[in-house]
Design an enzyme around this catalytic site. Structure first.
Site, mmCIF file in Angstrom:
data_model
loop_
_atom_site.group_PDB
_atom_site.id
_atom_site.type_symbol
_atom_site.label_atom_id
_atom_site.label_comp_id
_atom_site.label_asym_id
_atom_site.label_seq_id
_atom_site.Cartn_x
_atom_site.Cartn_y
_atom_site.Cartn_z
ATOM 1 N N SER A 239 -19.016 -5.266 -17.390
ATOM 2 C CA SER A 239 -20.258 -4.775 -17.985
ATOM 3 C C SER A 239 -20.911 -5.767 -18.942
ATOM 4 O O SER A 239 -22.125 -5.739 -19.132
ATOM 5 C CB SER A 239 -20.003 -3.456 -18.728
ATOM 6 O OG SER A 239 -18.952 -3.601 -19.666
ATOM 7 N N HIS B 213 -22.149 -2.722 -26.318
ATOM 8 C CA HIS B 213 -22.382 -3.722 -25.275
ATOM 9 C C HIS B 213 -23.546 -4.627 -25.682
ATOM 10 O O HIS B 213 -24.389 -4.237 -26.502
ATOM 11 C CB HIS B 213 -22.701 -3.043 -23.940
ATOM 12 C CG HIS B 213 -21.492 -2.568 -23.207
ATOM 13 N ND1 HIS B 213 -20.784 -1.456 -23.585
ATOM 14 C CD2 HIS B 213 -20.839 -3.071 -22.114
ATOM 15 C CE1 HIS B 213 -19.767 -1.277 -22.768
ATOM 16 N NE2 HIS B 213 -19.776 -2.242 -21.863
#
Length: 297
Positions: A50, A278
């Site tokens: 990711s 993230h």
């Protein structure tokens, strides 16, 4: 060919303008003796998890599996815009671990190594953070128990060296195996593995707890875990002849507790155009910029 006006430089300068952003430290190049002029950049294949796919960062690659959350603003696309390879394939996928290099991660998602061939000349990735569930179980697991002792270290007391032991004994050989597998399929390629940017500040901050609910005493413990992960990734790169891109120096001060416009990592609560914990688009651009810098391209 590098364009005269760098898209990455423009993005980073815009983010830093007026914010007093620190000048990134000089980062390491691995191996230091490598000749950047020998690096071929096409065909280029992007692999990874990711942090490589830029999970949650819209807009997404048209036609890519929705579960992969593959962004057109991930660092591989940023690199491709700069390097202009004649062939570019992005098979990054959110949630990937090293086993997904060899087997289908989910229906409709091919093993990532299928994209690599003997003609491939450049491969980039982030990988390893999802092995043994270390990332999810530590960062998100700690957030669930932090309320029991906001000022203390409840997560460290519960898990001790569980995660760092798993990184050293399981993640490390898994990354070595994955890098060797890439090299076996593309022996003439430059294989690049990017380290994970700093997620948390050096010490806990109560002002950050609302968006990153990590107990103050657990912040240094989680930072140590991330350091160990990046260390074994760098070690695996050295062992297999891959190139490691160190994100730690340049990402310091751009963690999830930094303000909007400065941070490269979005917080657990209230993230903006990225999955929780993230990289955002600026963080992905920084990963691309560091890759270019440390490879000497």
């Amino acid at each position: 060919m590098r364009r005269t006006t760098s898209v990455l430089a423009t993005t980073l300068l815009a983010a830093a303008a007026g914010l007093g952003a620190a000048v990134p430290a000089v980062a390491k190049v691995s191996p230091p003796s490598a000749n950047p002029h020998s690096i071929k950049t096409s065909p280029y294949v992007a692999l990874g998890d990711s942090y490589a796919s830029a999970a949650g960062v819209a807009p997404f690659v048209v036609g890519s599996p929705p579960a992969c959350s593959r962004s057109t603003l991930n660092f591989a696309h940023d690199l491709a815009a700069e390097l202009e390879p004649t062939s570019f394939t992005d098979v990054t996928c959110s949630g990937a671990d090293t086993s997904d290099f060899y087997a289908s991660q989910s229906p409709g998602v091919a093993p990532q190594l299928d994209a690599v061939t003997s003609k491939t000349r450049l491969v980039t990735m982030t990988i390893g953070g999802n092995d043994e569930g270390v990332f999810t179980n530590s960062f998100f697991g700690c957030a669930t128990i932090s309320a029991t002792d906001v000022l203390g270290n409840p997560c460290e007391r519960k898990y001790g060296t569980t995660f760092t032991d798993a990184i050293r004994t399981k993640t490390y050989p898994n990354v070595v195996k994955a890098l060797k597998a890439v090299k076996a399929k593309a022996p003439a390629a430059t294989v690049v593995i990017v380290g994970y940017p700093e997620i948390l500040p050096e010490v806990g901050r109560l002002s950050c707890y609302a968006s990153m609910p990590i107990s103050m005493g657990d912040v240094p413990w989680l930072n140590h875990e991330q350091d160990v992960l990046n260390e074994v990734i760098a070690k695996a790169a050295k062992q297999t002849g891959a190139r490691f891109i160190d994100m730690a120096p340049s990402s310091a001060g751009h963690d999830a507790c930094a303000p909007v416009g400065t941070r490269w990592i979005e917080p657990a609560l209230g993230p903006i155009n990225a999955f929780p914990v993230h990289p955002n688009a600026t963080g992905e651009a920084a990963m691309a910029e560091q890759t270019l810098l440390q490879l000497g391209l």
